[in-house]
Design a protein around this motif. Structure first.
Motif, PDB file in Angstrom:
ATOM      1  N   THR A 148     -17.105   2.012  20.178  1.00  0.00           N
ATOM      2  CA  THR A 148     -18.764   1.787  19.780  1.00  0.00           C
ATOM      3  C   THR A 148     -19.379   2.391  18.747  1.00  0.00           C
ATOM      4  OG1 THR A 148     -18.918   2.047  22.145  1.00  0.00           O
ATOM      5  CG2 THR A 148     -20.856   2.338  20.935  1.00  0.00           C
TER       6      THR A 148
ATOM      7  N   SER B  59     -22.582   1.733  16.169  1.00  0.00           N
ATOM      8  CA  SER B  59     -23.806   1.108  16.196  1.00  0.00           C
ATOM      9  C   SER B  59     -24.086   0.657  14.703  1.00  0.00           C
ATOM     10  CB  SER B  59     -25.087   1.658  16.715  1.00  0.00           C
ATOM     11  OG  SER B  59     -25.382   3.080  16.101  1.00  0.00           O
TER      12      SER B  59
ATOM     13  N   THR C  96     -21.155  -3.097  19.413  1.00  0.00           N
ATOM     14  CA  THR C  96     -22.255  -2.965  19.981  1.00  0.00           C
ATOM     15  C   THR C  96     -22.272  -2.710  21.378  1.00  0.00           C
ATOM     16  OG1 THR C  96     -22.584  -5.326  20.601  1.00  0.00           O
ATOM     17  CG2 THR C  96     -23.940  -4.594  18.458  1.00  0.00           C
ATOM     18  N   GLN C  97     -20.976  -2.609  22.034  1.00  0.00           N
ATOM     19  CA  GLN C  97     -20.805  -2.433  23.600  1.00  0.00           C
ATOM     20  C   GLN C  97     -21.039  -0.974  23.618  1.00  0.00           C
ATOM     21  OE1 GLN C  97     -16.975  -3.754  24.632  1.00  0.00           O
ATOM     22  NE2 GLN C  97     -17.628  -5.832  24.333  1.00  0.00           N
ATOM     23  N   PRO C  98     -21.855  -0.410  24.688  1.00  0.00           N
ATOM     24  CA  PRO C  98     -22.029   0.914  24.994  1.00  0.00           C
ATOM     25  C   PRO C  98     -20.714   1.665  25.533  1.00  0.00           C
ATOM     26  CG  PRO C  98     -23.112  -0.226  26.680  1.00  0.00           C
ATOM     27  CD  PRO C  98     -22.498  -1.457  25.543  1.00  0.00           C
ATOM     28  N   SER C  99     -20.689   2.915  25.186  1.00  0.00           N
ATOM     29  CA  SER C  99     -19.864   4.032  25.625  1.00  0.00           C
ATOM     30  C   SER C  99     -18.312   3.570  25.642  1.00  0.00           C
ATOM     31  CB  SER C  99     -20.157   4.146  27.319  1.00  0.00           C
ATOM     32  OG  SER C  99     -21.327   4.649  27.363  1.00  0.00           O
ATOM     33  N   LYS C 100     -18.032   2.783  24.276  1.00  0.00           N
ATOM     34  CA  LYS C 100     -16.675   2.386  24.390  1.00  0.00           C
ATOM     35  C   LYS C 100     -15.903   3.231  23.307  1.00  0.00           C
ATOM     36  CE  LYS C 100     -16.673  -1.006  27.452  1.00  0.00           C
ATOM     37  NZ  LYS C 100     -17.995  -0.970  27.570  1.00  0.00           N
TER      38      LYS C 100
END
Lengths: 219, 114
Positions: free
Chosen positions: A163, A165, A156-160
């Motif tokens: 990532t 979803s 759920t961490q953004p811009s990794k």
């Protein structure tokens, strides 16, 4: 935690999370374990509290876990029986409006020892190598659930690079279901198709008056 | 060559910039080290998780053996940033394209599987 178990968990996470660093995995593992313990209640500890007779009403008794852990919930309180052949004495009505601070509904008239059972969760500080501390058997028994929680939170961490979803939803759903199953297993004392208890705690002298059942959950 | 120290990054950036012959260098050590110092906050903006419990240092040519606090999986991204900043200095068209490419690679290396 057992080194082999944590190594297996971390390796399983690393190979599914391209580019993830160990520091972040450890950070998220702390949050996963916190959520797992709060949802499942599987980490318990019995704490003996000596209560002097005739303490004033509302007296606060501090509860301190033996290891590095945070008290999350008060589960139940029983009087410690003098007879060692009896597991529990009568049940006692108590409250813990602030975690770690026990108050009794009725103060005893003479000195007694109460056994207070609390549900625990993780707390800082972590170990020197960055890993959160909790009983080894939890990771051994619930390794898949913990891995799902870890993967779900990481994804759920953004811009990794890792990532994702869609997969995050998949893994978090499995984690939530596993935590709910763990809670049921805990309530049944890890006994297959059985009640958690052999006979009601109230049988040994407790009362069901005051809205409190004689049963206190897993023995 | 592993990327550990400031000198390692400067050497690697010179290879990519085709600036390895000191007669004199086209890009000075000072400008490359400054670009390296700038790269860390830029990387932190994109990937704060790489800098947990890390205080970002400012580098100087007086300490070329200082180590650069960056996870080994992402070290080449800093070199790409250094090259991108160095090539922004030139105003020829081809250099602008290379600058944009390097800065794009810096971002892609940090945020995608590339």
């Amino acid at each position: 935690m057992a080194a082999a178990d944590i190594t297996r968990l971390m390796n399983n996470a690393r190979l599914r999370l391209t580019g993830a660093t160990d520091a972040v995995l450890q950070q998220e593992l702390f949050a996963v374990m916190d959520e797992f313990f709060k949802k499942s209640n599987v980490w318990n500890e019995d704490i003996d509290v000596a209560v002097p007779g005739l303490d004033p009403a509302g007296t606060i008794y501090e509860l301190v876990p033996s290891g590095s852990a945070l008290i999350d919930k008060l589960l139940w309180v029983f009087q410690k029986p003098a007879d060692t052949s009896i597991g529990r004495g009568p049940g006692v009505n108590a409250a813990m409006s602030i975690p770690g601070q026990l108050t009794l509904q009725t103060q005893p008239s003479s000195d007694v020892i109460y056994t207070v059972t609390v549900a625990l969760t993780v707390q800082d500080p972590t170990l020197k190598n960055g890993y959160v501390t909790f009983p080894a058997w939890v990771l051994a028994k619930y390794r898949e659930a913990i891995l799902d929680g870890l993967l779900g939170r990481m994804m759920t961490q953004p811009s990794k690079p890792y990532t994702n979803s869609q997969m995050a939803v998949f893994h978090m759903r499995k984690f939530v279901q596993a935590a709910a199953s763990a809670r049921v297993e805990w309530a049944r004392n890890n006994t297959y198709r059985a009640q958690a208890w052999a006979f009601p705690g109230g049988f040994s002298g407790g009362s069901q008056r005051g809205g409190r059942s004689g049963w206190g959950g897993p023995a | 060559m592993a990327l550990d120290t400031v000198q390692d990054y400067v050497d690697y950036a010179r290879e990519l910039l085709q600036d390895t012959k000191n007669s004199p260098y086209r890009y000075s050590d000072t400008s490359l080290v400054r670009a390296l110092s700038l790269s860390l906050p830029e990387a932190k903006k994109l990937r704060p998780d790489l800098f947990l419990n890390v205080t970002i240092p400012t580098f100087s040519t007086a300490a070329m053996t200082a180590s650069v606090p960056m996870d080994e999986m992402y070290r080449t991204s800093l070199a790409y940033y250094m090259c991108g900043i160095a090539q922004l200095r030139d105003d020829e068209e081809v250099q602008d394209q290379r600058a944009a490419a390097f800065l794009g690679m810096f971002q892609a290396k940090l945020t995608t599987v590339s």
